[in-house]
Scaffold this motif. Structure first.
Motif, PDB file in Angstrom:
ATOM      1  N   GLU A  92       0.602  -1.068   0.413  1.00 20.88           N
ATOM      2  CA  GLU A  92      -0.129  -0.367   0.139  1.00 20.88           C
ATOM      3  C   GLU A  92       0.858   1.586  -0.074  1.00 20.88           C
ATOM      4  O   GLU A  92       0.486   2.674  -0.417  1.00 20.88           O
ATOM      5  N   ILE A  93       1.998   1.563   0.160  1.00 20.06           N
ATOM      6  CA  ILE A  93       2.537   2.754   0.739  1.00 20.06           C
ATOM      7  C   ILE A  93       4.220   2.650  -0.518  1.00 20.06           C
ATOM      8  O   ILE A  93       4.792   3.007  -0.448  1.00 20.06           O
ATOM      9  N   GLU A  94       4.248   1.844  -1.292  1.00 17.76           N
ATOM     10  CA  GLU A  94       5.007   1.192  -2.823  1.00 17.76           C
ATOM     11  C   GLU A  94       5.022   2.585  -3.781  1.00 17.76           C
ATOM     12  O   GLU A  94       4.248   2.444  -4.462  1.00 17.76           O
ATOM     13  N   ASP A 307       5.222   8.704  -2.970  1.00 20.97           N
ATOM     14  CA  ASP A 307       6.931   8.822  -3.947  1.00 20.97           C
ATOM     15  C   ASP A 307       8.075  10.431  -3.232  1.00 20.97           C
ATOM     16  O   ASP A 307       9.259   9.914  -3.631  1.00 20.97           O
ATOM     17  N   PHE A 308       7.464  10.619  -2.011  1.00 22.31           N
ATOM     18  CA  PHE A 308       9.198  11.724  -1.964  1.00 22.31           C
ATOM     19  C   PHE A 308       8.987  11.027  -0.202  1.00 22.31           C
ATOM     20  O   PHE A 308      10.285  11.490   0.087  1.00 22.31           O
ATOM     21  N   VAL A 309       8.022  10.025   0.571  1.00 23.58           N
ATOM     22  CA  VAL A 309       8.849   9.797   1.640  1.00 23.58           C
ATOM     23  C   VAL A 309       9.322   8.368   1.430  1.00 23.58           C
ATOM     24  O   VAL A 309      10.640   7.525   1.775  1.00 23.58           O
ATOM     25  N   ASP A 310       8.491   7.427   0.891  1.00 16.45           N
ATOM     26  CA  ASP A 310       9.682   5.420   0.982  1.00 16.45           C
ATOM     27  C   ASP A 310       9.774   5.615  -1.056  1.00 16.45           C
ATOM     28  O   ASP A 310      10.599   4.797  -0.891  1.00 16.45           O
ATOM     29  N   GLY A 311       9.968   6.479  -1.356  1.00 15.37           N
ATOM     30  CA  GLY A 311      10.044   6.232  -2.478  1.00 15.37           C
ATOM     31  C   GLY A 311      11.950   6.626  -2.548  1.00 15.37           C
ATOM     32  O   GLY A 311      12.055   7.169  -3.952  1.00 15.37           O
ATOM     33  N   GLU A 312      12.280   6.958  -1.339  1.00 14.32           N
ATOM     34  CA  GLU A 312      13.586   8.082  -1.565  1.00 14.32           C
ATOM     35  C   GLU A 312      14.715   6.760  -1.949  1.00 14.32           C
ATOM     36  O   GLU A 312      14.791   5.793  -1.260  1.00 14.32           O
ATOM     37  N   GLY A 313      15.436   7.273  -2.978  1.00 13.96           N
ATOM     38  CA  GLY A 313      16.235   6.133  -4.003  1.00 13.96           C
ATOM     39  C   GLY A 313      16.404   7.137  -4.862  1.00 13.96           C
ATOM     40  O   GLY A 313      16.327   7.246  -5.696  1.00 13.96           O
TER      41      GLY A 313
END
Length: 330
Positions: A92-94, A307-313
């Protein structure tokens, strides 16, 4: 007769010296550096010793079923040429791009519950190596994981600039990590130039809409979103929040008229088994919200937690920067 004896003695001494030299070279090879390779016995895989956040751990030289507990770690490992076999994630958070990336590289996705440990599920996967964030696990969890398989708690900070080189060193991909990181840094520089040329000193507000409250993003360094927006890209925060160095701070809607934001990004909080729909409706119907200059000018944009928290990479943050450029550069 003496000549024969001398010749035989010379041969024996020579062979002995050669044998001692060979032993010495072998010991030097195995004991030098921070890692020591250990040849596996017949029928067993070769191993090596590495250092992590909890000490030394013996791991396979060529793991056959490597499990990564951090989706962002798995993403960055792929970018430097290390393909894990499996990764745990909360669906759900990806961010949308990440499952596509994992499918492309045939990385098995193991769905887990947010903020919960399920060691039984990990045991079922029979990993021969587990990779975890050293900053995200304690000694108790590390011990539990180590009973399942050799576990490396990567000893590095929480930023891309800190843990990508550590992953590169762990897997012998130092050059690849350096190149990937430089590409990322160049992207930041290019994006910063585009944004400043377009919006100058304009002030950017990020408001998080949660189930029972609203929060605003501050200028905390090294934290997702705040570090990128206000430090790396050098964007300006509303005047009232200039001394706010926390990550997120709760606010009431009554404060909105005091925030001189030129552009607003609204994050409707994403979590497992969670909804902030009603809070979002309350915000949008509020006269205080509707009276903000950025709202009246239509300079309000959605922002996904993924996108801006869990998508850090190394993949996710360049996409986030592209989104900022898409919305702010006219």
């Amino acid at each position: 007769m003496r000549t024969i004896r001398r010749t035989m003695l010379y041969i024996v001494l020579t062979l002995t010296a050669l044998a001692l030299t060979a032993c010495s070279n072998t010991n030097t090879t195995q004991e030098s550096g921070t890692e020591a390779s250990v040849a596996g016995t017949k029928g067993e895989p070769a191993t090596r010793v590495v250092k992590d956040a909890f000490g030394e751990v013996t791991i396979p030289v060529e793991p056959k079923n490597m499990l990564v507990l951090s989706p962002s770690y798995a993403e960055n490992m792929i970018e430097i040429g290390v393909i894990p076999n499996a990764v745990t994630l909360v669906k759900e958070i990806e961010p949308e791009y990440r499952p596509k990336l994992f499918n492309e590289h045939q990385v098995k996705m193991i769905q887990v519950e947010q903020y919960e440990d399920n060691f039984e599920l990990l045991i079922e996967e029979s990993p021969d190596l587990i990779i975890a964030q050293g900053a995200a696990i304690d000694a108790k969890k590390y011990e539990a994981l180590s009973k399942i398989a050799p576990t490396v708690a990567v000893d590095a900070g929480i930023t891309i600039e800190e843990y990508v080189p550590a992953l590169g060193k762990l897997f012998g991909k130092e050059k690849e990590a350096e190149l990937a990181l430089q590409k990322y840094i160049d992207k930041i520089g290019d994006t910063k130039q585009k944004l400043h040329n377009s919006i100058g000193d304009a002030k950017i507000l990020v408001i998080r809409v949660e189930q029972k409250q609203y929060r605003v993003l501050g200028q905390e360094k090294d934290s997702p979103g705040s570090d990128m927006l206000y430090h790396k890209l050098g964007l300006n925060i509303p005047t009232k929040l200039k001394d706010n160095h926390d990550w997120f701070t709760p606010i009431s809607l009554e404060v909105l008229p005091e925030l001189d934001a030129d552009y607003i990004f609204v994050e409707q909080r994403q979590m497992q088994n969670y909804s902030s729909e009603q809070s979002m409706k309350d915000l949008e119907s509020s006269p205080l919200w509707q009276g903000m200059n950025a709202v009246k000018k239509g300079q309000v944009y959605p922002l996904k937690t993924a996108d801006f928290v869990d998508g850090e990479g190394l993949v996710g943050y360049p996409l986030f920067m592209d989104y900022l450029v898409e919305k702010l550069v006219k």
